[in-house]
Design a protein around this motif. Structure first.
Motif, PDB file in Angstrom:
ATOM      1  N   MET A  33     -34.141 -12.273 -35.895  1.00 22.65           N
ATOM      2  CA  MET A  33     -33.152 -11.236 -35.675  1.00 22.65           C
ATOM      3  C   MET A  33     -32.203 -11.199 -36.865  1.00 22.65           C
ATOM      4  O   MET A  33     -31.655 -12.214 -37.267  1.00 22.65           O
ATOM      5  N   THR A  34     -32.018 -10.021 -37.432  1.00 25.41           N
ATOM      6  CA  THR A  34     -31.051  -9.845 -38.494  1.00 25.41           C
ATOM      7  C   THR A  34     -29.675  -9.700 -37.862  1.00 25.41           C
ATOM      8  O   THR A  34     -29.468  -8.860 -37.001  1.00 25.41           O
ATOM      9  N   LYS A  35     -28.758 -10.529 -38.317  1.00 21.56           N
ATOM     10  CA  LYS A  35     -27.414 -10.495 -37.758  1.00 21.56           C
ATOM     11  C   LYS A  35     -26.499  -9.598 -38.591  1.00 21.56           C
ATOM     12  O   LYS A  35     -26.646  -9.517 -39.811  1.00 21.56           O
ATOM     13  N   ARG A  36     -25.572  -8.948 -37.893  1.00 27.23           N
ATOM     14  CA  ARG A  36     -24.534  -8.181 -38.573  1.00 27.23           C
ATOM     15  C   ARG A  36     -23.508  -9.170 -39.104  1.00 27.23           C
ATOM     16  O   ARG A  36     -23.093 -10.086 -38.398  1.00 27.23           O
ATOM     17  N   PRO A  89     -24.449 -12.606 -29.923  1.00 24.59           N
ATOM     18  CA  PRO A  89     -25.547 -13.257 -30.648  1.00 24.59           C
ATOM     19  C   PRO A  89     -25.992 -12.578 -31.939  1.00 24.59           C
ATOM     20  O   PRO A  89     -26.528 -13.248 -32.821  1.00 24.59           O
ATOM     21  N   ASP A  90     -25.739 -11.281 -32.087  1.00 27.94           N
ATOM     22  CA  ASP A  90     -26.239 -10.602 -33.287  1.00 27.94           C
ATOM     23  C   ASP A  90     -25.173 -10.426 -34.363  1.00 27.94           C
ATOM     24  O   ASP A  90     -25.341  -9.637 -35.280  1.00 27.94           O
ATOM     25  N   GLU A 119     -22.616 -12.570 -37.160  1.00 30.55           N
ATOM     26  CA  GLU A 119     -22.204 -13.817 -37.794  1.00 30.55           C
ATOM     27  C   GLU A 119     -20.928 -13.569 -38.575  1.00 30.55           C
ATOM     28  O   GLU A 119     -20.730 -12.486 -39.120  1.00 30.55           O
TER      29      GLU A 119
END
Length: 188
Positions: free
Chosen positions: A1-4, A30-31, A33
């Motif tokens: 998952m690519t995090k914002r 969770p998405d 950082e």
């Protein structure tokens, strides 16, 4: 998952409780950082206002950067982010951003967000405002930034300081499309 990626700068104004609570709330998402930079006066205020040391706050973030490291990834437009928040934002930091003085990592990262047309929110925290403060806020707004003094709302009938802080934090995060829940105005 690519995090914002959300960049959080903490400068030396009063109100460090907003920043620490924001970092705590974002950990629940969770998405997202967090990328944290704290100025030396910010560290002093955290210690004075919250009786925490810098490591306590560093531990709330996903990534931490040195305030003087203007060569870090945050200093480049090639590092994509969802935006940046300076919370609290001192009048010195406001002035530096308004005039393009990229003399530390907080002001450099803010300059990058403006030049890349990314969301930049400054939670200015000193009052009353003088004319220089107001002009600097106008300048930031004209460049595309958002001025957001963390003023408490009372329509949700808060009973504690924590409830007021949480409401403000939720509203700040909503500007970045980060939902942490909280009371919403439903009309009278």
């Amino acid at each position: 998952m690519t995090k914002r990626r959300l960049v959080v700068g903490i400068s030396g104004a009063t109100g460090s409780i907003y920043a620490t609570r924001l970092l705590e709330r974002v950990r629940e998402v969770p998405d997202v950082e967090t990328h944290l930079v704290i100025s030396p006066p910010g560290v002093l205020n955290i210690k004075y206002e919250l009786q925490l040391d810098r490591q306590n706050v560093f531990d709330l973030a996903d990534h931490v950067y040195n305030f003087r490291d203007v060569g870090s990834v945050l200093a480049s437009g090639a590092f994509p982010t969802a935006g940046m928040l300076i919370l609290p934002c001192s009048m010195r930091t406001l002035a530096a951003v308004a005039h393009g003085l990229s003399d530390n990592l907080i002001t450099r990262a803010a300059d990058v967000h403006l030049k890349e047309r990314r969301r930049l929110v400054l939670a200015v925290r000193e009052t009353p405002f003088n004319l220089a403060h107001l002009r600097n806020m106008t300048q930031i707004t004209e460049m595309g930034g958002i001025i957001f003094p963390p003023l408490p709302a009372f329509y949700h009938h808060p009973k504690t300081i924590e409830e007021m802080v949480d409401h403000t934090v939720a509203r700040l995060l909503a500007l970045f499309d980060i939902d942490v829940g909280g009371p919403e105005w439903e009309g009278t």
